[in-house]
Scaffold this active site. Structure first.
Site, PDB file in Angstrom:
ATOM      1  CG  PHE A 199      -1.527  -1.351   1.487  1.00 56.63           C
ATOM      2  CD1 PHE A 199      -2.493  -1.898   0.655  1.00 56.63           C
ATOM      3  CD2 PHE A 199      -1.064  -2.117   2.548  1.00 56.63           C
ATOM      4  CE1 PHE A 199      -3.005  -3.164   0.886  1.00 56.63           C
ATOM      5  CE2 PHE A 199      -1.556  -3.390   2.781  1.00 56.63           C
ATOM      6  CZ  PHE A 199      -2.533  -3.912   1.943  1.00 56.63           C
ATOM      7  CB  CYS A 200       2.173   3.535  -1.587  1.00 52.28           C
ATOM      8  SG  CYS A 200       1.745   3.103  -3.269  1.00 52.28           S
TER       9      CYS A 200
END
Length: 810
Positions: free
Chosen positions: A436-437
Site C-alpha cells: 500500500f505504498c
C-alpha cells in the site's frame, strides 16, 4: 452462538448503534450507487467470452457470486455518488466557464466560482482566508512535493547545524520521497518510528534555543494508510513548541507538514485545534471525484518562508491575509475539476449530514468486521486471521475505518494475499493487497528487516506483483477499508466469503475473545470517543507525593507515608448528571473533555433562572437521574413519579429555535439551553414550585485556571463548582467516623452515619481505598488506568457547599 448467528444485522446493532444517516439510508444507496448493487455478471460473462449461458451458470454456481459488487477499497478511492456527477455535468453544460486569467464574463464566472470553492474548503476545515490559504495541486503527492521544493532548507555551517527533514516511518511513499529533494542540499533526513515519537519528549523547550532560526520540517500522517492508526493531532503543537521528539533534540524553528489525505476521507479536521503549517489533501479521497486534484493548505503565518523558484504560464494567487499575495499555482488551474469539488461538498453533506456522522458510521462497520474476523477460528481452534493493528479498535479517535490482515490456514501458515485477492475477485469483492505504498508500516507489522527486503527484491519481488510469499513469509497483506456509502451487507458478504473459502470446517468462533471484544465494543460505543476508567481491579498509582504541611497533619493523626509509588484500588465511580440531585453509580465510565462524561451536565433553576441547590430545595436529593448511553437518553426518576427522558444531545449543533439562557455557577456566568416543557413540568410537580431543567450549551467553554507547580494549567468545566473531579479516600472517611463517634454524646445511641452514608455526603466522583487518612492531601498527581489526573488544589473548601474535597483534573 456460532459464526453465522453472529454475522447478522441484529448482532451488529448490539455492538454499534451509529449506522447510516437516517431511515432512508438504503434508498440513498440504491439511488446513488446503483452501478455496484445489481451487476448482471452471468449475462456479461456469456457476452464477453462467447460461452453458453448454461456454462456460465455452472461456473458462477461454483463460486457463489453475490448479487453485486462488494467494494471495500475506499482508502484507495471512495465511490462517487451519481448525483455528484449529474449535478456537475448539468453545471458545466449550462454555464460558460472560460480561462480565469481573462476579464471577460466567462472568465470572471470561473474566477469567482474557483474562489468560492477556496472559501468552502477552508470552511470545511473550520478556518478562514485570514488564517490559511488554499493552493490547488494535481494531487496530494504534488502538494507534498511543492513543500519539499519550496521549503528554505539550510545547509550546515561551521557555527550551526543545518535543517532536518524528519518523517514518521509509518508514512506514504510520497512523504518518504521528499528526502530525494533534500539530500543534495545537505539536509539531514531522519526517519522517526512511532515508538520514538511517543516515548521521547520533554516539558518545554530551552529558553536559549529561541535565538536559533534554522528551519526544520516534520511530516507525519494524521492516519496511516496501511493500518488506519490515527496519530494524535496534538503532535502538531508539541512539535512546533519543541516539546516532542525529534524537535526537542534540535534547536531551531520547527514546522509541521500534516499528511491528511487518508484522515479527511472519513473524519473532520479542525484547523483551530490542529494549526499545522502545511496540510496536504486529495479531493478524490473525500468524494471519489474528481481525480487528479488535491490541495496544499498553508498557514499564512508560515507562508512567507516558502521560496518557490519556478513560475510558468498564467498563475492564480492564493489568498493571504491583508494585501500581501504570494503566487504558488503554476499555469491555469484545473478550474473544471475545482468546480466539481463544490458539487462534492454538496453531495457529501446532503447524504450524510456531517463528517462526524461519517466517522461514526465507518468506524462501526470496521469495528464490527474486526471483532468477528479476529475471533474467527478453524475447526481445530486455530485463528483464521493475523491482524495488523495497534490496539483493538477502541475508539474512532485512535483508529480509522481500515482493517489490515493476512489469512492463515488450519496449520497456522500464512495464505498468500494474491490467492485471497483472486478468490475475492471471483466473488466480486474488491479489496487491496500488497504494501500500500507504505513500506515502513509494512516492515513494522510483518517483521520484515531491511536485509529481507533486499533478498525479496533479489528473488524477483517488486511492489505490486503477485509474489506474496518468500520462504513462507508474507511480503504484504490484505487491506479492507470502508467509506461513507459502505453498508452492513458489505461487511456480511466479506465475512461470509472468508468463512466459506478459507476456514476449515466447522467454522468456529473464539468465544472468550469474542466476548472480550464485544465488551470492549460496548465500552467504545458508550465512550463516544473518550477513554474509559474502570472500577474492576482498577489501580491508582500515586506518582508524586509532596511533603505534608503542618496544617494537614493537625488533629487527624496523620503520619508521613513512605509508600511512594504504591498502588491503591479505585472502588467506586459516581456521576451526578443533574447538579445537586442524586448520584448514579457506574462500573466504568468514559472520561470526556469536561471530566466524567455527563457529570454535572444539567442543573435545575427556578422561574427566575437561579440555580437550585439542596440548601434551597432539599427534595432535589430524592431525584435519581440516570444516563442511558445506548438510547442516548437522560432518565429522570423519583418516588411516586413516572420516569421521563431527555435527549443527551452530545456533540450536536444547537437546533433552530432552542431557548438559550444565562446562569451562574460559583460566580461564573455560563451559557445554557433549556431542556423543554416536559422536563420542566415534571420537576415543577415534584418540587412544588415552578422550575426548569437546563444544560450547559455544547459550544460554550468555561475555563478553570489553577497554578500547578509554578505552571498555569487550563481545563474546561461542566456545571461543577471548581474542579472536574472530586475524590475521597476510604481511610479518611473512617477517621472522620471515629472523630464523630468520639464527640458523640452517649445518650445519642449508635453512630449517626455509617461509612457509605459519610461517603455519599461528600458527593465524590472517585472513591479509593488508600492506606493513610488524608494522605491524598499531599499528592500532586495520580494515574487511573492510562489516565493521568492532576491535583489542582489540596484541602480546598468550597464556600458554597462547605464540604472538604479533593479536586483533580485529567
Amino acid at each position: 452462538m456460532d459464526f453465522h448467528q453472529l454475522c447478522t444485522f441484529e448482532t451488529f446493532q448490539q455492538l454499534w448503534s451509529h449506522y447510516g444517516y437516517g431511515g432512508n439510508f438504503p434508498d440513498v444507496i440504491e439511488q446513488e450507487f446503483r452501478r455496484i448493487k445489481g451487476n448482471d455478471r452471468v449475462g456479461c460473462c456469456a457476452e464477453v467470452t462467447g460461452r453458453s449461458l448454461s456454462d456460465c451458470l455452472h461456473y458462477m454456481a461454483a463460486v457463489v457470486l453475490s448479487t453485486g459488487a462488494t467494494y471495500l477499497d475506499h482508502a484507495a478511492a471512495p465511490l462517487y455518488p451519481e448525483s455528484l456527477v449529474r449535478d456537475y455535468c448539468r453545471d458545466i453544460s449550462t454555464n460558460v466557464y472560460g480561462n480565469p486569467h481573462s476579464h471577460n464574463p466567462s472568465s470572471r464566472l470561473t474566477h469567482d466560482t474557483v474562489e468560492g470553492v477556496r472559501y468552502r474548503v477552508l470552511q470545511h476545515f473550520n478556518t478562514t482566508p485570514e488564517e490559511y490559504s488554499v493552493i490547488f495541486t494535481s494531487g496530494c503527492t504534488a502538494a507534498l512535493k511543492l513543500v519539499a521544493e519550496s521549503f528554505p532548507w539550510r545547509p550546515p555551517t561551521e557555527s550551526e547545524a543545518g535543517s532536518h527533514f524528519c518523517y514518521l516511518t509509518d508514512s506514504h511513499t510520497s512523504v518518504v520521497g521528499m528526502r530525494g529533494l533534500t539530500s543534495g542540499q545537505g539536509v539531514v533526513a531522519l526517519p522517526v518510528s512511532p515508538l520514538e515519537l511517543e516515548n521521547r519528549s520533554k516539558d518545554e523547550a530551552q529558553g536559549e534555543d529561541v535565538i536559533c532560526e534554522t528551519p526544520h520540517l516534520f511530516c507525519y500522517p494524521a492516519q496511516s494508510n496501511f493500518s488506519g492508526r490515527r496519530y494524535p493531532l496534538s503532535h502538531v503543537k508539541s512539535i512546533q513548541a519543541r516539546c516532542l521528539y525529534p524537535a526537542c533534540d534540535h534547536q531551531g524553528r520547527w514546522f509541521v507538514l500534516l499528511d491528511a489525505a487518508s484522515y479527511v476521507s472519513c473524519s473532520s479536521l479542525n484547523l483551530q485545534d490542529c494549526p499545522a503549517d502545511f496540510i496536504s489533501i486529495s479531493f478524490y479521497k473525500m468524494f471519489g471525484f474528481p481525480t487528479g486534484l488535491g490541495a496544499l493548505l498553508v498557514r499564512n503565518d508560515a507562508a512567507g518562508i516558502l521560496k518557490k523558484t519556478y513560475f510558468g504560464g498564467g498563475t492564480a494567487a492564493a489568498y493571504l491575509s491583508g494585501e500581501d499575495y504570494y503566487v504558488f499555482e503554476d499555469g491555469t488551474v484545473a478550474f473544471l475539476d475545482i468546480i466539481a469539488v463544490n458539487h462534492g461538498f454538496e453531495a457529501l453533506y446532503r447524504i450524510t449530514g456531517s463528517m462526524h456522522n461519517i466517522q461514526q458510521h465507518t468506524f462501526g462497520l470496521a469495528r464490527y468486521s474486526y471483532v468477528l474476523l479476529s475471533s474467527l477460528c478453524h475447526g481445530n481452534g486455530r485463528p483464521v486471521a493475523q491482524m495488523y493493528t495497534e490496539g483493538q479498535f477502541e475508539s474512532p479517535i485512535t483508529q480509522g475505518a481500515i482493517l489490515n490482515f493476512n489469512l492463515m490456514d488450519s496449520n497456522g501458515q500464512i495464505i498468500g494475499y494474491s490467492q485471497v485477492d483472486r478468490m475475492a475477485s471471483l466473488y466480486n469483492i474488491h479489496v487491496r493487497t500488497g504494501c500500500f505504498c507504505n513500506t515502513g508500516a509494512c516492515q513494522s507489522f510483518l517483521g520484515i528487516t531491511n536485509e529481507q527486503m533486499k533478498r525479496n527484491l533479489q528473488a524477483g519481488h517488486v511492489c505490486g506483483d503477485s509474489i506474496d510469499l518468500v520462504d513462507g513469509q508474507p511480503t504484504g497483506s490484505i487491506r479492507v477499508s470502508f467509506g461513507y456509502m459502505s453498508t452492513f451487507e458489505d461487511c456480511q458478504k466479506f465475512l461470509n466469503f472468508v468463512a466459506e473459502c478459507f476456514v476449515e470446517k466447522p467454522v468456529t468462533v473464539d468465544q472468550e475473545r469474542m466476548q472480550k471484544l464485544k465488551t470492549a465494543t460496548t465500552a467504545s460505543e458508550a465512550s463516544k470517543e473518550y477513554p474509559l476508567i474502570k472500577v474492576t481491579n482498577g489501580e491508582i498509582y500515586k506518582v508524586e507525593e509532596k511533603k505534608p504541611t503542618e496544617a494537614s497533619l493537625k488533629g487527624f493523626g496523620h503520619r508521613d507515608s513512605n509508600s511512594h509509588g504504591e498502588a491503591y484500588t479505585l472502588t467506586n465511580i459516581y456521576i451526578y448528571p443533574i447538579k445537586s440531585c442524586g448520584a448514579y453509580e457506574v462500573h466504568d465510565w468514559p472520561v470526556g473533555p469536561l471530566g466524567l462524561l455527563y457529570d454535572r451536565g444539567w442543573m435545575v433553576v427556578n422561574e427566575n433562572g437561579v440555580c437550585l441547590s439542596q440548601k434551597r430545595e432539599t427534595r432535589l436529593c430524592l431525584i435519581r437521574p440516570q444516563v442511558h448511553l445506548p438510547s442516548n437518553k437522560l432518565l429522570l426518576q423519583a418516588s411516586g413519579m413516572d420516569t421521563i427522558s431527555v435527549p443527551l444531545e452530545n456533540n450536536t449543533q444547537l437546533h433552530t429555535g432552542i431557548r438559550v439562557c444565562h446562569s451562574k455557577v460559583c460566580g461564573d456566568r455560563v451559557e445554557t439551553v433549556d431542556c423543554g416543557d416536559e422536563a420542566a413540568s415534571w420537576l415543577s410537580d415534584f418540587l412544588g414550585q415552578p422550575c426548569r431543567l437546563i444544560r450547559q450549551r455544547p459550544d460554550f467553554t468555561r475555563e478553570m485556571k489553577k497554578r500547578l507547580g509554578g505552571a498555569t494549567t487550563s481545563s474546561s468545566l461542566s456545571l461543577v463548582n471548581e474542579a472536574q473531579y472530586l475524590m475521597i479516600n476510604h481511610a479518611s472517611v473512617e477517621l472522620i467516623q471515629k472523630l464523630m463517634s468520639s464527640r458523640q454524646d452517649d445518650s445519642e445511641g449508635d453512630q449517626l452515619l455509617d461509612r457509605q452514608n459519610v461517603i455519599s455526603r461528600f458527593r465524590a466522583n472517585l472513591v479509593i481505598a488508600g492506606v493513610e487518612p488524608f494522605e491524598e492531601d499531599n499528592w500532586s498527581h495520580l494515574i487511573i488506568g492510562s489516565t493521568r489526573f492532576m491535583v489542582t488544589s489540596r484541602k480546598l473548601c468550597c464556600s458554597h457547599c462547605s464540604v472538604r474535597w479533593f479536586p483533580c483534573t485529567a
